[in-house]
Design a protein around this motif. Structure first.
Motif, PDB file in Angstrom:
ATOM      1  N   UNK A   1       0.693  -1.292  -0.096  1.00 32.49           N
ATOM      2  CA  UNK A   1       0.102   0.068  -0.060  1.00 32.49           C
ATOM      3  C   UNK A   1       0.972   1.212   0.266  1.00 32.49           C
ATOM      4  N   UNK A   2       1.978   1.151   0.829  1.00 32.77           N
ATOM      5  CA  UNK A   2       2.948   2.425   0.924  1.00 32.77           C
ATOM      6  C   UNK A   2       3.428   2.598  -0.472  1.00 32.77           C
ATOM      7  N   UNK A   3       3.907   1.405  -1.214  1.00 31.52           N
ATOM      8  CA  UNK A   3       4.766   1.702  -2.406  1.00 31.52           C
ATOM      9  C   UNK A   3       3.497   2.160  -3.609  1.00 31.52           C
ATOM     10  N   UNK A   4       2.548   1.792  -3.597  1.00 30.16           N
ATOM     11  CA  UNK A   4       1.781   2.376  -4.488  1.00 30.16           C
ATOM     12  C   UNK A   4       1.355   3.573  -4.107  1.00 30.16           C
ATOM     13  N   UNK A   5       0.946   4.106  -2.962  1.00 35.43           N
ATOM     14  CA  UNK A   5       1.174   5.520  -2.606  1.00 35.43           C
ATOM     15  C   UNK A   5       2.292   6.343  -3.019  1.00 35.43           C
ATOM     16  N   UNK A   6       3.347   5.796  -2.739  1.00 35.28           N
ATOM     17  CA  UNK A   6       4.570   6.436  -3.246  1.00 35.28           C
ATOM     18  C   UNK A   6       4.710   6.719  -4.759  1.00 35.28           C
ATOM     19  N   UNK A   7       4.169   5.542  -5.485  1.00 37.70           N
ATOM     20  CA  UNK A   7       4.179   5.583  -6.917  1.00 37.70           C
ATOM     21  C   UNK A   7       3.171   6.800  -7.235  1.00 37.70           C
ATOM     22  N   UNK A   8       2.025   6.757  -6.704  1.00 42.49           N
ATOM     23  CA  UNK A   8       0.952   7.747  -7.177  1.00 42.49           C
ATOM     24  C   UNK A   8       1.480   9.161  -6.743  1.00 42.49           C
ATOM     25  N   UNK A   9       2.443   9.441  -5.670  1.00 38.12           N
ATOM     26  CA  UNK A   9       2.637  10.888  -5.407  1.00 38.12           C
ATOM     27  C   UNK A   9       3.813  11.167  -6.307  1.00 38.12           C
ATOM     28  N   UNK A  10       4.572  10.032  -6.721  1.00 38.32           N
ATOM     29  CA  UNK A  10       5.748  10.344  -7.627  1.00 38.32           C
ATOM     30  C   UNK A  10       5.273  10.642  -9.028  1.00 38.32           C
ATOM     31  N   UNK A  11       4.094   9.935  -9.297  1.00 40.12           N
ATOM     32  CA  UNK A  11       3.694  10.269 -10.715  1.00 40.12           C
ATOM     33  C   UNK A  11       3.080  11.471 -10.856  1.00 40.12           C
ATOM     34  N   UNK A  12       2.206  12.025  -9.517  1.00 40.16           N
ATOM     35  CA  UNK A  12       1.611  13.504  -9.710  1.00 40.16           C
ATOM     36  C   UNK A  12       2.602  14.526  -9.703  1.00 40.16           C
ATOM     37  N   UNK A  13       3.948  14.213  -9.147  1.00 44.90           N
ATOM     38  CA  UNK A  13       4.999  15.353  -9.092  1.00 44.90           C
ATOM     39  C   UNK A  13       5.371  15.412 -10.604  1.00 44.90           C
TER      40      UNK A  13
END
Length: 116
Positions: free
Chosen positions: A102-114
């Motif tokens: 879940x945290x990896x998916x959240x980090x991926x989503x955050x990075x993709x938004x950046x």
């Protein structure tokens, strides 16, 4: 066993730091950084460490299942305490893996938004 886990986490953190520094400097290939930052020789990759962790969790679940089956069949060498403890260890490992995912998916989503 705990020492290899700690060194694996340290190598992942080192790789992540190298990637962050590369991103901050606008470098697309982290190997272009200075050797003090990107020296991960002998260290396992993040994907390898993740794969090994999932395999350890799977092995723990299989061992707990096998031990529970032996207990149900009346094996005198298997106690209920051991079955319950190993089942809980496997369950905690699985829950940890789900939280990491879940945290990896959240980090991926955050990075993709950046990057957008």
């Amino acid at each position: 066993m705990a020492v290899s886990g700690i060194s694996g986490v340290e190598s992942m953190l080192q790789q992540m730091r190298a990637l962050v520094q590369a991103a901050q400097q606008g470098i697309s290939d982290p190997s272009e950084l200075s050797p003090t930052v990107s020296s991960t020789q002998g260290a396992t990759s993040f994907a390898d460490e993740l794969r090994q962790s999932v395999q350890r969790i799977s092995d723990a679940q299989q061992a707990a299942k096998l031990q529970a089956e032996k207990f149900e069949l009346g094996d005198p060498n298997v106690s209920l305490n051991d079955v319950m403890i190993n089942t809980q260890k496997a369950n905690i490992g699985f829950q940890t893996a789900v939280q990491v995912r879940d945290r990896l998916v959240s980090a991926y989503n955050t990075i993709s938004q950046i990057t957008m």
